[in-house]
Structures are given as C-alpha cells and as structure tokens.
Design a protein around this motif. Structure first.
Motif, PDB file in Angstrom:
ATOM      1  N   ARG A  11      -1.268  64.279  96.526  1.00  9.78           N
ATOM      2  CA  ARG A  11      -1.616  65.553  95.883  1.00  9.78           C
ATOM      3  C   ARG A  11      -1.473  65.469  94.362  1.00  9.78           C
ATOM      4  NH1 ARG A  11       2.225  69.669  98.808  1.00  9.78           N
ATOM      5  NH2 ARG A  11       1.692  70.892  96.936  1.00  9.78           N
ATOM      6  N   LEU A  12      -0.771  64.438  93.894  1.00  8.38           N
ATOM      7  CA  LEU A  12      -0.567  64.290  92.455  1.00  8.38           C
ATOM      8  C   LEU A  12      -1.865  63.827  91.795  1.00  8.38           C
ATOM      9  CD1 LEU A  12       2.858  62.420  92.596  1.00  8.38           C
ATOM     10  CD2 LEU A  12       2.493  64.831  92.036  1.00  8.38           C
ATOM     11  N   GLU A  64       8.933  59.913  72.104  1.00 10.28           N
ATOM     12  CA  GLU A  64       9.068  61.225  72.740  1.00 10.28           C
ATOM     13  C   GLU A  64       8.279  61.278  74.048  1.00 10.28           C
ATOM     14  OE1 GLU A  64       7.751  63.902  69.764  1.00 10.28           O
ATOM     15  OE2 GLU A  64       9.560  63.729  68.530  1.00 10.28           O
ATOM     16  N   SER A  65       7.065  60.726  74.016  1.00  9.80           N
ATOM     17  CA  SER A  65       6.236  60.686  75.224  1.00  9.80           C
ATOM     18  C   SER A  65       6.897  59.822  76.296  1.00  9.80           C
ATOM     19  CB  SER A  65       4.845  60.141  74.894  1.00  9.80           C
ATOM     20  OG  SER A  65       4.189  60.965  73.951  1.00  9.80           O
ATOM     21  N   GLN A  66       7.473  58.725  75.880  1.00  8.23           N
ATOM     22  CA  GLN A  66       8.181  57.835  76.794  1.00  8.23           C
ATOM     23  C   GLN A  66       9.301  58.599  77.512  1.00  8.23           C
ATOM     24  OE1 GLN A  66      10.519  54.803  74.826  1.00  8.23           O
ATOM     25  NE2 GLN A  66       9.983  53.274  76.362  1.00  8.23           N
ATOM     26  N   SER A  67      10.025  59.410  76.759  1.00  9.35           N
ATOM     27  CA  SER A  67      11.108  60.198  77.340  1.00  9.35           C
ATOM     28  C   SER A  67      10.569  61.244  78.317  1.00  9.35           C
ATOM     29  CB  SER A  67      11.903  60.874  76.223  1.00  9.35           C
ATOM     30  OG  SER A  67      12.933  61.677  76.749  1.00  9.35           O
ATOM     31  N   LEU A  68       9.461  61.890  77.947  1.00  2.48           N
ATOM     32  CA  LEU A  68       8.858  62.885  78.831  1.00  2.48           C
ATOM     33  C   LEU A  68       8.374  62.264  80.134  1.00  2.48           C
ATOM     34  CD1 LEU A  68       6.773  65.000  76.270  1.00  2.48           C
ATOM     35  CD2 LEU A  68       8.809  65.731  77.521  1.00  2.48           C
ATOM     36  N   ILE A  69       7.764  61.075  80.025  1.00  2.00           N
ATOM     37  CA  ILE A  69       7.286  60.375  81.224  1.00  2.00           C
ATOM     38  C   ILE A  69       8.446  60.057  82.151  1.00  2.00           C
ATOM     39  CG2 ILE A  69       6.288  58.202  82.033  1.00  2.00           C
ATOM     40  CD1 ILE A  69       4.519  58.268  79.489  1.00  2.00           C
ATOM     41  N   ALA A 110       9.627  63.273  83.812  1.00  3.30           N
ATOM     42  CA  ALA A 110       8.678  63.727  84.831  1.00  3.30           C
ATOM     43  C   ALA A 110       8.756  62.862  86.080  1.00  3.30           C
ATOM     44  CB  ALA A 110       7.261  63.712  84.269  1.00  3.30           C
ATOM     45  N   ALA A 111       8.881  61.548  85.884  1.00  7.74           N
ATOM     46  CA  ALA A 111       8.964  60.630  87.026  1.00  7.74           C
ATOM     47  C   ALA A 111      10.190  60.940  87.887  1.00  7.74           C
ATOM     48  CB  ALA A 111       9.000  59.189  86.538  1.00  7.74           C
ATOM     49  N   LYS A 112      11.297  61.283  87.252  1.00  9.81           N
ATOM     50  CA  LYS A 112      12.517  61.614  88.003  1.00  9.81           C
ATOM     51  C   LYS A 112      12.343  62.912  88.794  1.00  9.81           C
ATOM     52  CE  LYS A 112      15.673  59.360  84.743  1.00  9.81           C
ATOM     53  NZ  LYS A 112      16.719  59.570  83.701  1.00  9.81           N
ATOM     54  N   LEU A 113      11.728  63.924  88.174  1.00 11.35           N
ATOM     55  CA  LEU A 113      11.543  65.200  88.854  1.00 11.35           C
ATOM     56  C   LEU A 113      10.600  65.078  90.055  1.00 11.35           C
ATOM     57  CD1 LEU A 113      11.269  67.592  85.762  1.00 11.35           C
ATOM     58  CD2 LEU A 113      13.152  67.467  87.392  1.00 11.35           C
ATOM     59  N   VAL A 114       9.478  64.395  89.851  1.00 13.10           N
ATOM     60  CA  VAL A 114       8.495  64.261  90.925  1.00 13.10           C
ATOM     61  C   VAL A 114       9.041  63.362  92.043  1.00 13.10           C
ATOM     62  CG1 VAL A 114       6.169  63.470  91.489  1.00 13.10           C
ATOM     63  CG2 VAL A 114       6.589  64.678  89.352  1.00 13.10           C
ATOM     64  N   TYR A 155       2.784  57.395  88.618  1.00 17.64           N
ATOM     65  CA  TYR A 155       4.125  57.624  89.155  1.00 17.64           C
ATOM     66  C   TYR A 155       4.604  56.424  89.965  1.00 17.64           C
ATOM     67  CZ  TYR A 155       4.008  62.500  87.708  1.00 17.64           C
ATOM     68  OH  TYR A 155       3.960  63.652  86.957  1.00 17.64           O
ATOM     69  N   LEU A 156       3.724  55.854  90.772  1.00 18.94           N
ATOM     70  CA  LEU A 156       4.105  54.662  91.530  1.00 18.94           C
ATOM     71  C   LEU A 156       4.555  53.543  90.601  1.00 18.94           C
ATOM     72  CD1 LEU A 156       1.411  54.460  94.377  1.00 18.94           C
ATOM     73  CD2 LEU A 156       3.867  54.894  94.639  1.00 18.94           C
ATOM     74  N   TYR A 157       3.850  53.394  89.487  1.00 16.34           N
ATOM     75  CA  TYR A 157       4.233  52.353  88.526  1.00 16.34           C
ATOM     76  C   TYR A 157       5.633  52.615  87.984  1.00 16.34           C
ATOM     77  CZ  TYR A 157       4.376  49.482  84.347  1.00 16.34           C
ATOM     78  OH  TYR A 157       4.766  48.588  83.387  1.00 16.34           O
ATOM     79  N   GLN A 158       5.906  53.862  87.599  1.00 14.24           N
ATOM     80  CA  GLN A 158       7.228  54.193  87.062  1.00 14.24           C
ATOM     81  C   GLN A 158       8.332  53.954  88.084  1.00 14.24           C
ATOM     82  OE1 GLN A 158       8.113  55.202  83.884  1.00 14.24           O
ATOM     83  NE2 GLN A 158       5.991  54.730  83.344  1.00 14.24           N
ATOM     84  N   TRP A 159       8.068  54.272  89.338  1.00 16.35           N
ATOM     85  CA  TRP A 159       9.100  54.144  90.369  1.00 16.35           C
ATOM     86  C   TRP A 159       9.304  52.708  90.840  1.00 16.35           C
ATOM     87  CZ3 TRP A 159       6.219  58.481  93.426  1.00 16.35           C
ATOM     88  CH2 TRP A 159       6.450  59.710  92.801  1.00 16.35           C
ATOM     89  N   LEU A 160       8.242  51.904  90.817  1.00 19.33           N
ATOM     90  CA  LEU A 160       8.299  50.601  91.479  1.00 19.33           C
ATOM     91  C   LEU A 160       8.297  49.399  90.544  1.00 19.33           C
ATOM     92  CD1 LEU A 160       5.779  51.328  94.394  1.00 19.33           C
ATOM     93  CD2 LEU A 160       8.273  51.378  94.488  1.00 19.33           C
TER      94      LEU A 160
END
Length: 433
Positions: free
Chosen positions: A255-256, A222-227, A230-234, A262-267
């Motif tokens: 500002r985050l 569930e946390s994985q899904s939330l992360i 959140a990464a997509k929204l931000v 977030y950088l890890y999730q995106w890259l």
C-alpha cells in the motif's frame, strides 16, 4: 579566522573544552593551520604523525618537520612508520584504503594508551566537496551525498565548514610553515583529478559555489534524518518481529507508494546486494527467495520472511597476544591497566591470566552459552538477546569475543563472569570498543 573558529567550536563542539586532544598532523597546510588555531585557543594538544613509507626521503622530511614543530612548542609527539604497500597487498585494498586502516587503528591505540580524549583531523569544506563528487561519480544514495561527518565517535573534524582558501589565507597571515605533499600534484588519483580539473570550473561558473554546496549538504543531512525517522515509523506498521525472524506484511507494504525505498532502508544492513530481485519479491510466486551472505528473504504467501540462513560460513577473526588495536571486523583496543576504572557497555576489564590466546571474534550461534557477570549460573546467548529485546538486526550485528570455546564478552553488552578481575588478579587487560 581565529574568531570564527572559536565561535564554531563553542557552538558545535563545546565538549572539547578542557579535554586532551590528539591531532592527526601530516605537516601539510591544513593540519598545521588546525594546530595553530587550537594552540591559540588554549587547547591541550598532542600531535600524531603517520609515515606510510610511500615517498622516500620526502616522508622522512615530513616527520622531521612535525617533530621539530613539537619540540619548539613543547608538545607531545607520536610517530609510526608503516609498510603500507605490504599491508595493502595482504588485505587486497588500495594504497589509500590501506593507509586509512593503518592510521586510524594506530590513532585509536594512541588515544587509549595515553588517556587522550578525542582525535581531531583537518578535513575542510573542499575535502567534503571532493568526497561528494567522488561518491556521485560512483553512484550512491543520500548517505553518500550527506558528507563527511563532523563527529564520528571520538573523531572530530572542526574545520569542515571552512574552505581551503580561508585556511591558506589564515596560514599566510600568521606566517605558518608547512610541507607540500608532492603526491597532491599527481592526477593518478581520482580525488586529485576532481580537485585540479572539476572543482575550479565549478567555482568559476558559480562564484560562491562552495557556500551553496554546504547549504545543499545541510539540507541533505536533514532529509537523511527525515528518511530515517519515516523508515522507523512505517516499520512498526509493516514489520512483526519474532524471536528468530522478521515478517513484513505484504498487505501493508504494497500500500506504500514507494515501498522499495522502505525495503532498502530496512534491509541494507543485512548484506543484500541483488536489489532488483528483492524489489520484485512482493509480486513473485510464494517460495521465491533472495539471499545475502547470512540472511534469506522469502516470499511466503502474504508475508516476506527475513531469517538467518542455515549453514552459512561463519567468519572467525583471531586476535593475537599483545595486539594493541584492531579495525576489522570492528574497532577494538587492548591495553594493560593498573587499576579498574569506570566500566561501561563499551569497555570491560578482564584477568589477563585467564585468557587463552589467540582470542577470537565471531557472531553468535544457536546453543551458545555464557555466564553473565554477577551470575553464578550460565545463560543461553539467545535467551539474553530475547530478555534484552534485541531485534533480528541487532542480533546479526553483535559480536562475541571468545577465549577458546568460552565467551569473554558479548561485545558492547555484557561481560562473562569467568574472566572478571578479582583480588588475586595480577595483570588487568582493558578491552574497549
């Protein structure tokens, strides 16, 4: 257990009803129990037994055992023997990884050639716990802790919520026969060490530990899904996607409260490994760069600029004629077809006589052109990506299947018109992801 299994399948895998199922069957306790449960539930099954040639006569006896079971039950039986040591040496991977690559490529081939719908494996809750502990010991993120997926494409694992003890009790009550793999008794492998020495202590210290673990893992998923959400929204607030690059606005990024996450999730899917250098980039001087094999992240005043590196080594993978399936760099299968069935983004039909062997798989390059099926003229692949609104990441993950210098398929997206099946086609080749 039969009633619990049937309710579990009905709740989580209703799509299995009426389908033709291939069971990965070693002849051991878990796979034989799975076969029994499926047969008693009325499913249409076939068995596939992989012989990795690692245990001599014992391996032969395992195959004979499964084959005999199939004869008794009038079930289709498939078997193959692999030179696992030679393959592992050639690919420079462990025996366990070599065996995994070999069997899943073969399973994909069997599904395709025999019109079977899904592959079922007998992984259970204790396997999931062992995998969790292995990943934990090596250092991992939430993806490594979230567990073995119950559904992964056409691979289904319906026993993941049942324990090894439940499965053994069922098999004993039903008087099932199975084979014991002697390698399971060895502590030469990390998994066996965890199975023999660590898990029993955890279960002794905390009765009901496995149930608690499954609950914890459900929370992790569930946390994985939330992360991910959140990464997509931000990302939409921070990133600006252009044709050939992505700009991350530093004023928004910094500002985050935890911009590194977030950088890890995106890259992470772009191949970066120097994460400490990457995390320091927002505070670095303008012009500082961090490199991945195919991509560069550049600090340029008030933005981080992600773009595809120039002059990187483009990998080309060859596919020889009569190849049935490949696992690397992507999973694909190839088989002769008598007629064209329903096409899909993940499946094409081509005129085999028009192909120049070996075929090749590679990433796109500037200047690549193809003829989209249904069009007479050609189009730049880059223009196709733009029209289809591909992100830079989607472009980077897309493969081209080529015959000589010509593109046969933008894999998973669009076939080339020059290789389509016509009224004069004598041999149809079906190519599937």
């Amino acid at each position: 257990m039969l009633d619990a299994f049937q309710k579990h399948v009905a709740a989580y895998f209703p799509f299995l009803s009426g389908k033709r199922l291939l069971i990965a069957c070693s002849g051991g306790l878990d796979s034989m129990a799975l076969c029994s449960l499926l047969l008693r539930s009325g499913h249409d099954i076939a068995l596939a037994h992989a012989d990795f040639g690692l245990r001599g006569a014992e391996s032969d006896q395992d195959r004979q055992f499964v084959e005999s079971f199939c004869r008794e039950q009038s079930l289709p039986f498939f078997t193959a023997k692999f030179d696992t040591k030679a393959f592992g040496s050639e690919m420079k991977v462990s025996l366990q990884m070599a065996a995994r690559e070999l069997r899943y490529a073969w399973f994909a081939e069997l599904l395709q050639e025999n019109q079977l719908d899904f592959l079922l494996t007998a992984h259970h809750a204790d396997d999931n716990l062992e995998t969790f502990l292995i990943n934990l010991s090596r250092g991992t993120g939430i993806d490594g802790l979230a567990g073995i997926p119950a559904v992964h494409g056409k691979v289904i694992r319906p026993l993941l919520f049942f324990s090894r003890s439940e499965i053994e009790s069922y098999a004993t009550q039903q008087g099932l026969d199975w084979r014991e793999d002697s390698s399971n008794a060895s502590d030469a492998y990390l998994r066996n060490q965890i199975r023999h020495d660590v898990v029993p202590i955890l279960k002794t210290i905390k009765p009901g530990f496995l149930d608690s673990f499954l609950e914890t893992q459900a929370h992790l998923r569930e946390s994985q899904s939330l992360i991910a959400d959140a990464a997509k929204l931000v990302y939409k607030q921070v990133a600006l996607e252009l044709d050939d690059k992505i700009l991350f606005k530093l004023s928004e990024l910094t500002r985050l409260p935890n911009y590194r996450a977030y950088l890890y999730q995106w890259l992470r899917d772009f191949g970066f490994t120097a994460w400490d250098d990457l995390y320091a980039l927002p505070d670095a001087n303008s012009g500082k760069q961090v490199h991945a094999p195919e991509f560069t992240l550049l600090k340029d005043r008030d933005v981080l600029e992600l773009f595809r590196s120039q002059g990187f080594d483009i990998q080309v993978f060859t596919i020889e004629k009569d190849t049935k399936a490949i696992e690397n760099p992507i999973k694909m299968s190839f088989c002769r077809a008598a007629v064209i069935s329903q096409t899909a983004p993940t499946r094409i039909f081509v005129d085999e006589e028009k192909l120049q062997w070996p075929l090749t798989l590679r990433k796109w390059q500037p200047g690549d052109r193809f003829q989209p099926i249904g069009m007479n003229g050609s189009k730049k692949v880059g223009k196709f990506f733009k029209d289809e609104k591909f992100s830079l990441h989607e472009k980077s993950k897309t493969w081209l299947l080529c015959s000589g210098d010509d593109i046969v398929w933008i894999v998973g997206h669009r076939q080339d018109n020059r290789f389509k099946v016509t009224q004069t086609t004598q041999h149809i080749l079906e190519i599937s992801l």
